[in-house]
Motif scaffolding. Structure first.
Motif, mmCIF file in Angstrom:
data_model
loop_
_atom_site.group_PDB
_atom_site.id
_atom_site.type_symbol
_atom_site.label_atom_id
_atom_site.label_comp_id
_atom_site.label_asym_id
_atom_site.label_seq_id
_atom_site.Cartn_x
_atom_site.Cartn_y
_atom_site.Cartn_z
ATOM 1 N N GLU A 216 8.017 -4.057 -8.112
ATOM 2 C CA GLU A 216 8.932 -4.084 -7.121
ATOM 3 C C GLU A 216 8.529 -5.290 -5.997
ATOM 4 O O GLU A 216 9.865 -5.628 -5.614
ATOM 5 C CB GLU A 216 8.527 -2.667 -6.254
ATOM 6 C CG GLU A 216 9.666 -2.251 -5.223
ATOM 7 C CD GLU A 216 9.381 -1.084 -4.552
ATOM 8 O OE1 GLU A 216 8.886 -0.111 -5.272
ATOM 9 O OE2 GLU A 216 9.672 -1.119 -3.338
ATOM 10 N N ALA A 217 7.721 -5.571 -5.597
ATOM 11 C CA ALA A 217 7.597 -6.871 -4.745
ATOM 12 C C ALA A 217 8.035 -8.081 -5.361
ATOM 13 O O ALA A 217 8.906 -8.624 -4.651
ATOM 14 C CB ALA A 217 6.126 -7.236 -4.279
ATOM 15 N N GLU A 218 8.058 -8.129 -6.544
ATOM 16 C CA GLU A 218 8.492 -9.248 -7.444
ATOM 17 C C GLU A 218 10.047 -9.231 -7.410
ATOM 18 O O GLU A 218 10.691 -10.191 -7.381
ATOM 19 C CB GLU A 218 8.011 -9.550 -8.608
ATOM 20 C CG GLU A 218 6.579 -9.827 -8.703
ATOM 21 C CD GLU A 218 5.833 -9.311 -10.122
ATOM 22 O OE1 GLU A 218 4.893 -10.232 -10.203
ATOM 23 O OE2 GLU A 218 6.065 -8.522 -10.815
ATOM 24 N N LYS A 219 10.537 -7.995 -7.576
ATOM 25 C CA LYS A 219 11.898 -7.856 -7.596
ATOM 26 C C LYS A 219 12.801 -8.115 -6.460
ATOM 27 O O LYS A 219 13.720 -8.440 -6.419
ATOM 28 C CB LYS A 219 12.159 -6.438 -8.123
ATOM 29 C CG LYS A 219 13.700 -5.917 -8.379
ATOM 30 C CD LYS A 219 14.137 -6.558 -9.754
ATOM 31 C CE LYS A 219 14.064 -5.624 -10.932
ATOM 32 N NZ LYS A 219 14.653 -4.218 -10.847
ATOM 33 N N GLU A 220 11.991 -7.601 -5.467
ATOM 34 C CA GLU A 220 12.798 -7.849 -3.781
ATOM 35 C C GLU A 220 12.706 -9.378 -3.700
ATOM 36 O O GLU A 220 13.779 -9.838 -3.016
ATOM 37 C CB GLU A 220 11.556 -7.275 -3.037
ATOM 38 C CG GLU A 220 11.963 -5.615 -2.607
ATOM 39 C CD GLU A 220 10.867 -5.250 -1.795
ATOM 40 O OE1 GLU A 220 10.720 -5.951 -0.700
ATOM 41 O OE2 GLU A 220 10.723 -4.032 -1.935
ATOM 42 N N LEU A 221 11.699 -10.052 -4.323
ATOM 43 C CA LEU A 221 11.846 -11.653 -3.984
ATOM 44 C C LEU A 221 13.004 -12.186 -4.803
ATOM 45 O O LEU A 221 13.845 -13.033 -4.341
ATOM 46 C CB LEU A 221 10.535 -12.235 -4.378
ATOM 47 C CG LEU A 221 9.194 -12.272 -3.506
ATOM 48 C CD1 LEU A 221 8.201 -12.773 -3.975
ATOM 49 C CD2 LEU A 221 10.062 -13.183 -2.193
ATOM 50 N N LEU A 222 13.178 -11.770 -5.926
ATOM 51 C CA LEU A 222 14.184 -12.074 -6.911
ATOM 52 C C LEU A 222 15.578 -12.052 -6.383
ATOM 53 O O LEU A 222 16.675 -12.674 -6.325
ATOM 54 C CB LEU A 222 14.071 -11.481 -8.515
ATOM 55 C CG LEU A 222 12.998 -11.955 -9.232
ATOM 56 C CD1 LEU A 222 12.601 -11.099 -10.313
ATOM 57 C CD2 LEU A 222 13.402 -13.329 -9.698
ATOM 58 N N GLN A 223 15.584 -10.882 -5.755
ATOM 59 C CA GLN A 223 16.972 -10.477 -5.197
ATOM 60 C C GLN A 223 17.332 -11.340 -4.055
ATOM 61 O O GLN A 223 18.550 -11.786 -3.819
ATOM 62 C CB GLN A 223 16.955 -8.802 -4.743
ATOM 63 C CG GLN A 223 17.296 -7.863 -6.050
ATOM 64 C CD GLN A 223 17.726 -6.592 -5.448
ATOM 65 O OE1 GLN A 223 18.208 -6.315 -4.192
ATOM 66 N NE2 GLN A 223 17.547 -5.706 -6.123
ATOM 67 N N MET A 224 16.171 -11.482 -3.172
ATOM 68 C CA MET A 224 16.465 -12.272 -2.177
ATOM 69 C C MET A 224 16.765 -13.893 -2.525
ATOM 70 O O MET A 224 17.556 -14.617 -1.911
ATOM 71 C CB MET A 224 15.280 -12.282 -1.105
ATOM 72 C CG MET A 224 15.438 -11.079 -0.099
ATOM 73 S SD MET A 224 14.160 -10.934 1.201
ATOM 74 C CE MET A 224 12.917 -10.596 0.184
ATOM 75 N N LEU A 225 16.107 -14.376 -3.438
ATOM 76 C CA LEU A 225 16.460 -15.827 -3.821
ATOM 77 C C LEU A 225 17.700 -15.880 -4.399
ATOM 78 O O LEU A 225 18.475 -16.590 -4.192
ATOM 79 C CB LEU A 225 15.412 -16.139 -4.966
ATOM 80 C CG LEU A 225 13.747 -16.242 -4.634
ATOM 81 C CD1 LEU A 225 12.915 -16.386 -5.714
ATOM 82 C CD2 LEU A 225 13.624 -17.358 -3.776
ATOM 83 N N HIS A 226 18.093 -14.721 -5.088
ATOM 84 C CA HIS A 226 19.540 -14.662 -5.663
ATOM 85 C C HIS A 226 20.568 -14.838 -4.751
ATOM 86 O O HIS A 226 21.572 -15.371 -5.033
ATOM 87 C CB HIS A 226 19.692 -13.346 -6.468
ATOM 88 C CG HIS A 226 20.861 -13.355 -7.460
ATOM 89 N ND1 HIS A 226 22.055 -12.640 -6.905
ATOM 90 C CD2 HIS A 226 20.927 -13.649 -8.633
ATOM 91 C CE1 HIS A 226 22.862 -12.932 -8.063
ATOM 92 N NE2 HIS A 226 22.203 -13.495 -8.894
#
Length: 615
Positions: free
Chosen positions: A528-538
């Motif tokens: 989840e913490a990784e996914k959140e970062l990915l979404q923000m980077l996106h």
RNA sequence: GGUUCCGUAGCUCAGCUGGAUAGAGCAACUGACUUCUAAUCAGUAGGUCGCAGGUUCGAAUCCUGCCGGAAUCACCA
């Protein structure tokens, strides 16, 4: 292909296929899914209900099923009260990460070829820069950088108000009382030195005024105006400007100096050049310390006569009209702006005239499509009028003019007042935040092995980050309260907090052994913490575009904080990079960390904030 | 008085073109460092989104009217 683009295309196609309806773009609402729900992106189905003649829940259900069926990028969906939550495939995220991991220009748009000019800072040359200028400069600088990142060619300019009565006051005071002192002889930063004489002038004037108030001329004035005894003090306070113009000896001398300057009197011009030279030398240091620079400087002494010929021409074209007393005006009533004077009855110009001329000169110099004026909101009216006039003059760039107005910077105690000595000086302010950063840094002790020179550099970066972020995170439109004690905060939503996320990543990357990035494709189950970062980077590219479109760097500032927070969270979530469970996880997290660092570096860079190597 | 902007937790601020139970930080309190930098993280507490209407499936967000604050309305720069 970008996942949001996919949604933009597939959802209307799905609705067409399922219900044979055409949905306009504005009815398609896509958000990132709220944390408490399962999924990555959410489509709101309420807007389709009427046309499809079905309940939102049912639409969401059928739409979700269709999307899973027809695209490979979604792996799951769920429906809650008309909201369709879509889960994006891990493959999509891994591809995305592969694409951005080494792209240091990620987020930037391709060049549009469109030229934008940004005017900011634009100080008077009678005193040093203060907190108000700092907000202006940071806004102007970051807006310029953001426009560049959004693909524009940007020219950074300022108009320096280097002539007029204000500088004459400093000049006169130095001439009368300066005894030939210089910044060097006194060991004072040269713009502060000039500012000192401005203060001296005001003190002398006040002394003279106080004396005068006891004179018979003053008493006569009070009588003629029928001022009651209890109102005398208030009257004189308000009358100061009139006194300066009508009675004051110092005022007369200053005005005389201004006339001599205009006539090109050699002695006055020499003095003017010398004192302005001092001021520029001081400004240069302040700008350098703030990390900003300009592409072209315009000086009012060169532009204050511009615009007159444009007015003359405009009279013939019927844009302006002449009154009986020879003054020239423009009628802007149909734009709800009243009438505006553009030439005085004696034929001399006003500010507006000059701004019209300067705008045209700049267009001749650079041919820009956009012209952004970073000026405090007290001049909103002025710019509305200016832009309207430029439009009526048929200037091609008139529609591209924008007044980036920002609110006043106030202290917790209220408005800054030079007379009360509450003006926060830019140089002092920077010095204070850097000292505070050094104090904190020494206490924490993380830089104990580092050379003294390197330490000073880092403390400078941290202190300035605190100051700059504190100012730039606030929406420009809002007047802000500047609490000096909060501006040196280094914890929570601050510049140093964001820097710290970057520094953590740099530290990890330094210690990390060689990793094959291709391995990240084998990473299973993104946390989840990784996914959140990915979404923000996106979201980064769209944040830049939005900040550029709105001329609002605070969007980007808040984004950088959210991203840094996301990384700190990831860092503390137990998902180690260096001690990752396998090579795939290590490659994935290294790419994730590298990408985050790149985006933080770019994003903060656009705000004029650097990320140090360590802190 | 006219125009423009602002009003969200004690304080400083987010909240995108209307979307789910309004979010952060500071300050207060409780926990987590022999660990990849604790300038960090996890948690507790804190709200009549100035007030009142309206628009609609849905309003902090859009419209109207009030209330409160700021700026401006120069032959000043």
């Amino acid at each position: 292909m970008d996942i949001l683009q996919i949604i933009d295309e597939k959802v209307p196609a799905a609705l067409k296929s399922l219900y044979d309806i055409d949905v306009p773009k504005e009815k398609l609402i896509v958000n990132t899914t709220k944390k408490e729900f399962e999924g990555d992106y959410t489509v709101v189905t309420f807007p389709f209900a009427r046309d499809a003649r079905k309940k939102p829940d049912q639409i969401a259900e059928e739409l979700g099923a269709y999307l899973i069926e027809n695209t490979k990028d979604f792996t799951a969906y769920n429906v809650i009260k008309g909201f369709l939550n879509l889960t994006v495939s891990d493959d999509y995220w891994k591809h995305f990460l592969s694409r951005i991991k080494e792209d240091t220009s990620y987020g930037e748009s391709p060049k549009t070829g469109e030229k934008a000019m940004v005017e900011f800072s634009s100080p008077n040359t009678n005193k040093p820069l203060h907190l108000g200028h700092v907000r202006n400069i940071l806004l102007g600088w970051s807006t310029s950088r953001i426009l560049e990142a959004a693909g524009h060619d940007v020219v950074k300019v300022q108009i320096i108000n280097d002539r007029g009565i204000a500088i004459c006051k400093s000049m006169l005071a130095w001439k009368k009382f300066g005894e030939g002192k210089t910044p060097e002889s006194e060991g004072v930063k040269s713009d502060h030195f000039v500012g000192h004489w401005y203060v001296v002038f005001d003190a002398q004037l006040r002394g003279e005024y106080a004396e005068w108030q006891k004179s018979s001329a003053a008493q006569q004035l009070l009588e003629s105006k029928a001022v009651k005894p209890e109102n005398v003090e208030a009257f004189f306070k308000k009358y100061k400007n009139d006194y300066f113009n009508e009675y004051s000896e110092l005022g007369a001398e200053a005005k005389d100096m201004l006339l001599k300057w205009e006539a090109g009197d050699k002695e006055v011009r020499d003095l003017w050049r010398m004192m302005n030279g001092w001021v520029y030398k001081g400004f240069d240091v302040t700008y350098e310390n703030l990390g900003v620079h300009f592409d072209k400087l315009y000086y009012e002494s060169n532009t204050y006569l511009l615009g007159k010929d444009i007015i003359e021409e405009g009279i013939e074209n019927g844009i302006f009209y002449k009154k009986d007393d020879n003054s020239v005006w423009i009628d802007l009533e149909d734009a709800k702006l009243d009438h505006k004077l553009v030439l005085r009855s004696d034929g001399t110009s006003v500010y507006m005239t000059q701004d019209i001329g300067t705008a045209k000169l700049r267009y001749q110099d650079f041919g820009m499509e956009k012209m952004i004026y970073v000026v405090a909101d007290e001049q909103n009216h002025h710019f509305k009028v200016l832009f309207e006039i430029l439009k009526r003059l048929g200037e091609s760039f008139a529609d591209g003019c924008y007044h980036l107005n920002y609110g006043m910077v106030n202290l917790p105690s209220g408005r800054m007042k030079s007379r009360e000595g509450t003006v926060v000086d830019a140089d002092d302010l920077m010095k204070e935040v850097i000292q505070e950063a050094a104090k904190n840094g020494e206490a924490i002790g993380t830089l104990d092995g580092v050379s003294e020179e390197e330490k000073q550099k880092i403390f400078g970066q941290i202190g300035l980050a605190a100051l700059k972020y504190f100012i730039i995170k606030v929406n420009p439109k809002k007047s802000m309260i500047f609490d000096p004690s909060e501006s040196v905060d280094m914890q929570g939503q601050t510049g140093p907090y964001i820097q710290n996320a970057g520094v953590r990543i740099k530290s990890i990357l330094r210690k990390l052994d060689e990793v094959d990035f291709d391995d990240l494709n084998g990473y299973e189950s993104i946390h989840e913490a990784e996914k959140e970062l990915l979404q923000m980077l996106h979201a980064f590219p769209s944040i830049i575009k939005e900040a550029a479109q709105d001329y609002d760097p605070s969007h980007l500032a808040n984004y950088c904080y959210a991203l840094a927070k996301g990384y700190h969270k990831f860092y503390n979530s137990g998902l180690s990079v260096i001690r990752a469970e396998n090579q795939e996880a290590k490659a994935f997290r290294k790419a994730l960390s590298t990408s985050t660092l790149n985006v933080l570096t770019s994003g903060m860079g656009l705000l004029g904030i650097e990320i140090p190597e360590r802190m």
